[in-house]
Design a protein around this motif. Structure first.
Motif, PDB file in Angstrom:
ATOM      1  N   ASP A  60       0.808  -1.228   0.110  1.00  4.87           N
ATOM      2  CA  ASP A  60       0.043  -0.044  -0.072  1.00  4.87           C
ATOM      3  C   ASP A  60       0.577   1.146   0.145  1.00  4.87           C
ATOM      4  N   LEU A  61       1.953   1.174   0.581  1.00 11.63           N
ATOM      5  CA  LEU A  61       2.810   2.394   0.921  1.00 11.63           C
ATOM      6  C   LEU A  61       3.307   2.739  -0.589  1.00 11.63           C
ATOM      7  N   ILE A  62       3.898   1.588  -1.216  1.00 12.88           N
ATOM      8  CA  ILE A  62       4.502   1.965  -2.571  1.00 12.88           C
ATOM      9  C   ILE A  62       3.536   2.559  -3.636  1.00 12.88           C
ATOM     10  N   SER A  63       2.066   1.928  -3.442  1.00 15.08           N
ATOM     11  CA  SER A  63       0.966   2.301  -4.212  1.00 15.08           C
ATOM     12  C   SER A  63       0.848   3.736  -4.189  1.00 15.08           C
ATOM     13  N   LEU A  64       0.993   4.024  -3.052  1.00 17.99           N
ATOM     14  CA  LEU A  64       0.615   5.464  -2.234  1.00 17.99           C
ATOM     15  C   LEU A  64       1.666   6.169  -2.913  1.00 17.99           C
ATOM     16  N   LEU A  65       2.777   6.063  -2.834  1.00 16.22           N
ATOM     17  CA  LEU A  65       3.957   6.761  -3.530  1.00 16.22           C
ATOM     18  C   LEU A  65       3.827   7.187  -4.896  1.00 16.22           C
ATOM     19  N   ILE A  66       3.604   5.953  -5.783  1.00 16.44           N
ATOM     20  CA  ILE A  66       3.537   6.119  -6.858  1.00 16.44           C
ATOM     21  C   ILE A  66       2.327   6.792  -7.407  1.00 16.44           C
ATOM     22  N   TYR A  67       1.167   6.687  -6.723  1.00 17.42           N
ATOM     23  CA  TYR A  67       0.032   7.377  -7.026  1.00 17.42           C
ATOM     24  C   TYR A  67       0.130   8.882  -7.192  1.00 17.42           C
ATOM     25  N   ASN A  68       0.791   9.246  -5.975  1.00 14.99           N
ATOM     26  CA  ASN A  68       1.227  10.794  -5.797  1.00 14.99           C
ATOM     27  C   ASN A  68       2.507  11.190  -6.445  1.00 14.99           C
ATOM     28  N   GLN A  69       3.102  10.406  -7.282  1.00 18.96           N
ATOM     29  CA  GLN A  69       4.376  10.650  -8.025  1.00 18.96           C
ATOM     30  C   GLN A  69       5.433  11.149  -7.296  1.00 18.96           C
ATOM     31  N   ILE A  70       5.744  10.416  -6.110  1.00 16.90           N
ATOM     32  CA  ILE A  70       6.796  10.316  -5.198  1.00 16.90           C
ATOM     33  C   ILE A  70       7.730   9.077  -5.519  1.00 16.90           C
ATOM     34  N   SER A  71       9.029   9.765  -5.533  1.00 16.67           N
ATOM     35  CA  SER A  71      10.073   8.774  -5.691  1.00 16.67           C
ATOM     36  C   SER A  71      10.114   7.855  -4.701  1.00 16.67           C
ATOM     37  N   VAL A  72      10.196   6.398  -4.957  1.00 22.49           N
ATOM     38  CA  VAL A  72       9.849   5.272  -3.781  1.00 22.49           C
ATOM     39  C   VAL A  72      11.453   5.320  -3.374  1.00 22.49           C
ATOM     40  N   LYS A  73      12.443   5.252  -4.330  1.00 22.14           N
ATOM     41  CA  LYS A  73      13.778   5.280  -3.628  1.00 22.14           C
ATOM     42  C   LYS A  73      14.000   6.536  -2.826  1.00 22.14           C
ATOM     43  N   GLN A  74      13.680   7.686  -3.195  1.00 22.22           N
ATOM     44  CA  GLN A  74      13.931   8.661  -2.287  1.00 22.22           C
ATOM     45  C   GLN A  74      13.378   8.612  -1.092  1.00 22.22           C
ATOM     46  N   PHE A  75      11.919   8.331  -1.113  1.00 25.48           N
ATOM     47  CA  PHE A  75      11.192   8.216   0.221  1.00 25.48           C
ATOM     48  C   PHE A  75      12.062   7.117   1.188  1.00 25.48           C
ATOM     49  N   PHE A  76      12.389   6.096   0.603  1.00 25.00           N
ATOM     50  CA  PHE A  76      12.830   5.289   1.593  1.00 25.00           C
ATOM     51  C   PHE A  76      14.272   5.772   2.171  1.00 25.00           C
ATOM     52  N   CYS A  77      15.017   6.439   1.105  1.00 21.22           N
ATOM     53  CA  CYS A  77      16.340   6.972   1.470  1.00 21.22           C
ATOM     54  C   CYS A  77      16.045   7.954   2.710  1.00 21.22           C
ATOM     55  N   ARG A  78      15.091   8.546   2.907  1.00 20.34           N
ATOM     56  CA  ARG A  78      14.824   9.611   3.782  1.00 20.34           C
ATOM     57  C   ARG A  78      14.355   8.896   5.013  1.00 20.34           C
ATOM     58  N   LEU A  79      14.095   7.645   5.145  1.00 23.08           N
ATOM     59  CA  LEU A  79      13.963   7.038   6.597  1.00 23.08           C
ATOM     60  C   LEU A  79      15.161   6.405   7.255  1.00 23.08           C
ATOM     61  N   ASP A  80      16.325   6.818   6.460  1.00 19.36           N
ATOM     62  CA  ASP A  80      17.756   6.469   6.816  1.00 19.36           C
ATOM     63  C   ASP A  80      17.914   7.569   8.107  1.00 19.36           C
ATOM     64  N   GLU A  81      18.515   7.071   9.463  1.00 14.21           N
ATOM     65  CA  GLU A  81      18.618   7.788  10.181  1.00 14.21           C
ATOM     66  C   GLU A  81      19.862   8.877  10.222  1.00 14.21           C
ATOM     67  N   ASN A  82      20.615   8.902   9.217  1.00 15.92           N
ATOM     68  CA  ASN A  82      21.717   9.720   8.844  1.00 15.92           C
ATOM     69  C   ASN A  82      21.241  10.802   7.783  1.00 15.92           C
ATOM     70  N   TYR A  83      19.977  10.585   7.129  1.00 14.08           N
ATOM     71  CA  TYR A  83      19.546  11.333   6.298  1.00 14.08           C
ATOM     72  C   TYR A  83      19.377  12.760   6.399  1.00 14.08           C
ATOM     73  N   GLU A  84      19.025  13.388   7.559  1.00 16.35           N
ATOM     74  CA  GLU A  84      18.903  14.678   7.722  1.00 16.35           C
ATOM     75  C   GLU A  84      20.379  15.290   7.843  1.00 16.35           C
ATOM     76  N   GLU A  85      21.224  14.687   8.233  1.00 15.04           N
ATOM     77  CA  GLU A  85      22.712  15.259   8.543  1.00 15.04           C
ATOM     78  C   GLU A  85      23.137  15.360   7.004  1.00 15.04           C
ATOM     79  N   ASN A  86      23.124  14.052   6.437  1.00 14.64           N
ATOM     80  CA  ASN A  86      23.683  14.150   4.887  1.00 14.64           C
ATOM     81  C   ASN A  86      22.982  15.210   4.043  1.00 14.64           C
ATOM     82  N   GLN A  87      21.630  15.194   4.183  1.00 19.89           N
ATOM     83  CA  GLN A  87      20.834  16.078   3.143  1.00 19.89           C
ATOM     84  C   GLN A  87      21.301  17.474   3.667  1.00 19.89           C
ATOM     85  N   PHE A  88      21.799  17.900   4.809  1.00 18.94           N
ATOM     86  CA  PHE A  88      22.016  19.292   4.754  1.00 18.94           C
ATOM     87  C   PHE A  88      23.610  19.575   4.268  1.00 18.94           C
TER      88      PHE A  88
END
Length: 298
Positions: A60-88
């Motif tokens: 359902d999550l993947i279907s939801l992301l695709i339905y709203n044109q959200i990158s599946v890969k990007q979404f799951f990358c953002r769940l990484d605990e180091n994402y915020e620091e690396n994104q900054f």
């Protein structure tokens, strides 16, 4: 003319929960929960997913992301605990790259490349940042068309990425010189058809940037009969205060096109006023580029 405008964005603090990430994407798209959930989840169930009170299946999550044109890969990358620091860190490097590019500072770009290599970013993130830096250096050296190795590298990167998402659109926008005029028309107009109605502010900015780039390419090729798909998008978005830079460039370009078509000096005067506006904001390097562009193509 260095036309490929470097885009960079400040991202708000990011949570590591699925519900909070879904809420952030939904709000960025200006959608209500019912609209965002579509027919995948009931509005009441989706509401509890956002609040962390209900779990959501991977399907359902993947279907939801695709339905709203959200990158599946990007979404799951953002769940990484180091994402915020690396994104900054990536954002800071993006800002530095953009500043060096607009200031035509090649030595600074080389310094930033070394900073990227010495950073704690992942191998993939480093490769992406170095690729952007190499594209900008090639643009500044006017060697983009002759750099077959870099062209192949970009094409391979684009080919390996998922269907056009935010990252892929940005990479394409920065490497449009690698493609023929006809190819750029096909790709850009396909993206316009796909994303013209999007509420995603980031993709809106990319689309505006692509349209500005295409107007420049069309002027350079003296092909002014196909501007409407691009001017329509720009006219729809140009009053957005977030797009002030693009509005200024667009006003220069549209008046230049009117001058080319009608030959009236008043439009040339408006072009010069746009150039002076950039000088007022102390964007002298970009003002010089526009002035040289005007001189070369009028």
């Amino acid at each position: 003319m260095q036309f490929a405008i470097k885009l960079f964005f400040i991202v708000e603090a990011i949570s590591v929960t699925i519900g909070d990430l879904l809420r952030e994407y939904r709000v960025n798209q200006n959608k209500k929960q019912k609209e965002f959930a579509g027919k995948i989840l009931s509005p009441s169930y989706y509401s509890k997913v956002e609040k962390g009170k209900h779990k959501i299946t991977a399907e359902d999550l993947i279907s939801l992301l695709i339905y709203n044109q959200i990158s599946v890969k990007q979404f799951f990358c953002r769940l990484d605990e180091n994402y915020e620091e690396n994104q900054f860190l990536e954002e800071q490097l993006n800002c530095l790259l953009a500043q060096a590019y607009f200031q035509n500072d090649k030595s600074k770009l080389e310094e930033i490349k070394q900073q990227v290599k010495d950073s704690c970013l992942s191998s993939e993130a480093k490769a992406n940042q170095l690729l952007y830096a190499d594209i900008f250096l090639a643009l500044m050296n006017n060697s983009l068309q002759d750099n077959k190795k870099l062209q192949d590298k970009v094409r391979k990167k684009l080919f390996s990425m998922d269907e056009f998402d935010e990252a892929k659109i940005m990479l394409y926008g920065n490497s449009m010189r690698f493609y023929s005029l006809s190819d750029n028309k096909i790709i850009s107009q396909s993206l316009i058809r796909k994303y013209r109605e999007t509420n995603n502010i980031i993709i809106q900015k990319y689309l505006v940037s692509l349209c500005v780039n295409m107007l420049i390419i069309l002027i350079e090729n003296n092909d002014l009969k196909d501007i409407k798909p691009y001017t329509d998008v720009l006219e729809e978005n140009i009053d957005n205060p977030d797009f002030l830079f693009y509005r200024s460039v667009y006003l220069f370009l549209i008046n230049f096109i009117k001058y080319k078509n009608l030959g009236e000096e008043k439009y040339l005067g408006k072009c010069n006023k746009a150039i002076e506006a950039f000088r007022t904001f102390e964007m002298n390097a970009y003002a010089d580029e526009l002035a040289n562009f005007l001189k070369k193509h009028k």
